[in-house]
Scaffold this active site. Sequence first.
Site, short mmCIF file in Angstrom:
data_model
loop_
_atom_site.label_atom_id
_atom_site.label_comp_id
_atom_site.label_asym_id
_atom_site.label_seq_id
_atom_site.Cartn_x
_atom_site.Cartn_y
_atom_site.Cartn_z
N LYS A 125 -2.08 -1.51 -3.90
CA LYS A 125 -2.98 -0.36 -3.81
C LYS A 125 -2.19 0.93 -3.84
O LYS A 125 -1.22 1.03 -3.10
CB LYS A 125 -3.74 -0.48 -2.50
CG LYS A 125 -4.67 0.66 -2.16
CD LYS A 125 -5.26 0.42 -0.81
CE LYS A 125 -6.09 1.62 -0.40
NZ LYS A 125 -6.65 1.48 0.90
N LYS A 147 0.85 -1.19 0.00
CA LYS A 147 0.00 0.00 0.00
C LYS A 147 0.89 1.24 0.00
O LYS A 147 1.65 1.48 0.94
CB LYS A 147 -0.91 -0.01 1.23
CG LYS A 147 -1.81 1.22 1.30
CD LYS A 147 -2.83 1.09 2.40
CE LYS A 147 -3.62 2.39 2.57
NZ LYS A 147 -4.60 2.28 3.65
C1 PBG Z 1 -7.37 3.75 5.41
C2 PBG Z 1 -7.73 3.44 4.01
C3 PBG Z 1 -7.54 4.29 2.93
C4 PBG Z 1 -8.09 3.65 1.83
C5 PBG Z 1 -8.58 2.43 2.26
N1 PBG Z 1 -8.34 2.31 3.60
C6 PBG Z 1 -6.98 5.64 2.89
C7 PBG Z 1 -5.65 5.87 3.48
O1 PBG Z 1 -4.87 4.96 3.74
O2 PBG Z 1 -5.37 7.04 3.72
C8 PBG Z 1 -8.17 4.22 0.45
C9 PBG Z 1 -9.25 3.69 -0.42
C10 PBG Z 1 -9.63 4.60 -1.54
O3 PBG Z 1 -9.01 5.66 -1.76
O4 PBG Z 1 -10.58 4.24 -2.25
N2 PBG Z 1 -6.83 2.69 6.11
ZN ZN Z 2 -6.37 3.49 8.13
#
Ligand code: PBG
Ligand code: ZN
Length: 333
Positions: free
Chosen positions: A252, A199
């Site tokens: 992601k 991520k």
């Molecule tokens: C937070 C989380 C995020 C997303 C999924 N879980 C945002 C982040 O890490 O700041 C992003 C999903 C999306 O943008 O559709 N744990």
């Molecule tokens: Zn989070």
Amino acid sequence: MSSIESVIQSGYFNDTLREWQCQNTYITSSNLMYPIFILDDEDIKEEIKSMPGIFRQGLKHLKASLDPVVESGLKSLLIFGVINRLPKDEHGTHADSPENPVIQALPLLKQWYPNLTIACDVCLCSYTTYGHCGIIENKYIDNEKSIKRLGEIALSYAIAGADIVAPSCMMDGTVKSIKQKLLEGGLLSRVAVLSYAAKYCSSFYGPFRDAANCAPSFSNRASYQLPVGSSSLAERIVDRDVTECCDMLMVKPAMMYLDIVSKIKNKYPNRPLFVYQVSGEYAMIHHAVQAGVYTLKNGLLEILKSMRRAGADVVVSYYTPEILAWLKHSSPL
Ligand code: PBG
Ligand code: ZN
């Protein structure tokens, strides 16, 4: 005149031949997971301004919204809890309290749709006052406390009926902590862990932070999410999470990280690989369609097939209802 060695078009001159060249890039309902936001206020259904066409909704609206999507062949759902009325605190108490919207929705969803596979996002950012994905002590993440708390939350979702728990927090050792909790709870073999291993620290999460009310109140997520330019770092995290026995892996965001997808799929062909087409990708496609760059179907299918071509098995997409509607008329896509 063309020489025998130079001619390649002989392999794809009609539709059937072209299909034979694309076997692993088909899109069916099993290649899709649909993310939704469930609010703690059961009467409310509101559109997310930065994600036109996507809603946050309370329990009372859930069935009417999901019925047509399940009817179109939906196989799996990813649920995010959002709290507006419940208080946030340092410990993320309402991430798994009896009033938590995910805990409340799970038994209902299981009752309405017994064949639907349900994944729950496991994180702290929507439930803590400071909006970080782990527990903060003296301005820094306390990794030990974080993974202990995340393990508890995952077990609560598992007990409430989740088939998959999906930690998106990027805390070190979360997979192991969750597996240990599932073992203690007697659910180790009945709940899968989907690790958001790769991520990245992306600017494409902006609309989601509006939707989930989870923007950090100070600093940013750079101490736990991956630097955009890194590649072997993602590989190390994937190696670690595989060692900790995650069942599935995720990359992601999706579209800009297909080199990582390809690398991970080649290294771990035995782990189903997910990609998350995040909120900013959704918005970008939406606005491109509005501007007449391409039709939704043509643009989105090209993007989805590219993800499949890179090695993604499942795409988490806010466009799942639209794709399932296309699949009703021609399957696979
Ligand atoms: C937070 C989380 C995020 C997303 C999924 N879980 C945002 C982040 O890490 O700041 C992003 C999903 C999306 O943008 O559709 N744990
Ligand atoms: Zn989070």
